[in-house]
Write a protein that holds these residues in place. Sequence first.
Motif, PDB file in Angstrom:
ATOM      1  N   HIS A 147       0.841  -1.195   0.000  1.00  0.00           N
ATOM      2  CA  HIS A 147       0.000   0.000   0.000  1.00  0.00           C
ATOM      3  C   HIS A 147       0.877   1.247   0.000  1.00  0.00           C
ATOM      4  O   HIS A 147       2.010   1.227   0.458  1.00  0.00           O
TER       5      HIS A 147
ATOM      6  N   GLN B 199       1.845   5.211   0.933  1.00  0.00           N
ATOM      7  CA  GLN B 199       1.727   6.224   1.964  1.00  0.00           C
ATOM      8  C   GLN B 199       2.594   7.412   1.571  1.00  0.00           C
ATOM      9  O   GLN B 199       3.519   7.284   0.779  1.00  0.00           O
TER      10      GLN B 199
ATOM     11  N   THR C 184      -1.830   8.147   5.177  1.00  0.00           N
ATOM     12  CA  THR C 184      -2.029   6.777   4.729  1.00  0.00           C
ATOM     13  C   THR C 184      -3.084   6.733   3.625  1.00  0.00           C
ATOM     14  O   THR C 184      -3.820   7.686   3.380  1.00  0.00           O
ATOM     15  N   GLU C 185      -3.143   5.593   2.978  1.00  0.00           N
ATOM     16  CA  GLU C 185      -4.149   5.387   1.931  1.00  0.00           C
ATOM     17  C   GLU C 185      -5.556   5.581   2.487  1.00  0.00           C
ATOM     18  O   GLU C 185      -6.402   6.235   1.863  1.00  0.00           O
ATOM     19  N   GLN C 186      -5.816   5.027   3.667  1.00  0.00           N
ATOM     20  CA  GLN C 186      -7.136   5.158   4.279  1.00  0.00           C
ATOM     21  C   GLN C 186      -7.465   6.620   4.581  1.00  0.00           C
ATOM     22  O   GLN C 186      -8.590   7.088   4.366  1.00  0.00           O
ATOM     23  N   TYR C 187      -6.486   7.356   5.068  1.00  0.00           N
ATOM     24  CA  TYR C 187      -6.686   8.765   5.413  1.00  0.00           C
ATOM     25  C   TYR C 187      -7.111   9.561   4.182  1.00  0.00           C
ATOM     26  O   TYR C 187      -8.030  10.381   4.242  1.00  0.00           O
TER      27      TYR C 187
ATOM     28  N   LYS D 286      -8.441   8.407   1.317  1.00  0.00           N
ATOM     29  CA  LYS D 286      -9.741   7.967   0.817  1.00  0.00           C
ATOM     30  C   LYS D 286     -10.884   8.554   1.635  1.00  0.00           C
ATOM     31  O   LYS D 286     -11.912   8.964   1.089  1.00  0.00           O
ATOM     32  N   GLN D 287     -10.720   8.600   2.952  1.00  0.00           N
ATOM     33  CA  GLN D 287     -11.771   9.120   3.818  1.00  0.00           C
ATOM     34  C   GLN D 287     -12.077  10.577   3.517  1.00  0.00           C
ATOM     35  O   GLN D 287     -13.187  11.050   3.770  1.00  0.00           O
TER      36      GLN D 287
ATOM     37  N   GLY E 188      -9.626   9.877  -3.529  1.00  0.00           N
ATOM     38  CA  GLY E 188      -9.310   8.563  -4.074  1.00  0.00           C
ATOM     39  C   GLY E 188      -8.436   8.625  -5.299  1.00  0.00           C
ATOM     40  O   GLY E 188      -7.665   7.700  -5.576  1.00  0.00           O
TER      41      GLY E 188
ATOM     42  N   VAL F  81      -4.906   8.468  -4.348  1.00  0.00           N
ATOM     43  CA  VAL F  81      -4.541   7.102  -3.965  1.00  0.00           C
ATOM     44  C   VAL F  81      -4.299   6.256  -5.209  1.00  0.00           C
ATOM     45  O   VAL F  81      -3.319   5.508  -5.291  1.00  0.00           O
TER      46      VAL F  81
END
Length: 319
Positions: A46, A48, A58-61, A63-64, A68, A71
């Motif tokens: 992944h 970062q 991070t990827e999640q951060y 996307k939220q 996207g 990412v």
Amino acid sequence: MITPDQVFRPNIHNDLDKFIAKVGFPVNVEPKLNGEYWILEERGGHMQAANRGKTVYTEQYLKQRGHGDLVIAVQTLVDEGLYVCEATCNEGRNINGKLASGLFQSAIADASNGRVELWFHDVLDCKYQSALASELYSERRVLLERCIDFVPNSPHIQLVPTSVCRTMQEVTAQFEGMVKLGYEGVMIKSQKGREWCKLKDSVTEDVVILAIKKTKDWNEHGLARSVLLGRKEEEGWLIVGVAGTGLNHEEQKAIAVSAQVLTAKSGDYRVLNMNLVDPSEFVWIRPRWCVEVSYLQKTENGSMLSPSIVRIRTDKVAE
């Protein structure tokens, strides 16, 4: 404002001539972006991103917060085998001819505004070592171009534009053109390796706030209107000047509030040239605030003439 003639031409003789003598022409010239510098890397399959201040996105951060496409762009780089690359995150606005810069967290507060831009500008490492064996700028550029081609059409993802220059006159013209467009200056890169030279349109230096001057604004409103600047040397801190311009109201308040936590005494750390100021005229704080300062020139004792704060370097750690 300092003109390119005042600053850039001396830099040609002092820095650029040496650089060109080493790498030779032709060279590639890119705009010097004023934003948050990122190192993008693969971790466990992944992506970062991390800035100079060691803040990790991070990827999640991402996307939220509705980014996207950022990412996808970086994940594509990872899939293509680029372990580490460089990018700059800009807000992408233009104010009075100057690109606005800001910490990425503030720029992504509203994902729908379309202001966040990620500019890719170089490759640092790749699992396909043969592709980078020659260290050629052109090959690194092709890798980035290929990756960006796979990203869905997005106004947020861009490659830093580049131009080939074969003479000093062409480099000068590129610099002056980029300054007029609102960029900080240019990055000049060797076509045969990783050597580069940075030229900016004013004399600037990153220094640290050592103390807040007890001005009327401080005494009556608790604002850090004027601050004492210092530079770290091996033996201690060297006072380089007092800046009374450049900080907006919110920044003055933030530095003043932090003084309650960062309170120090003038003797808590070694100042090499304390004789330049009266310590009692300042509220001393621990050296945590890093700022970029512009100035006209330096005096014989190394002090800055007419220093003004350009921006707070939230991406740099002072201590």
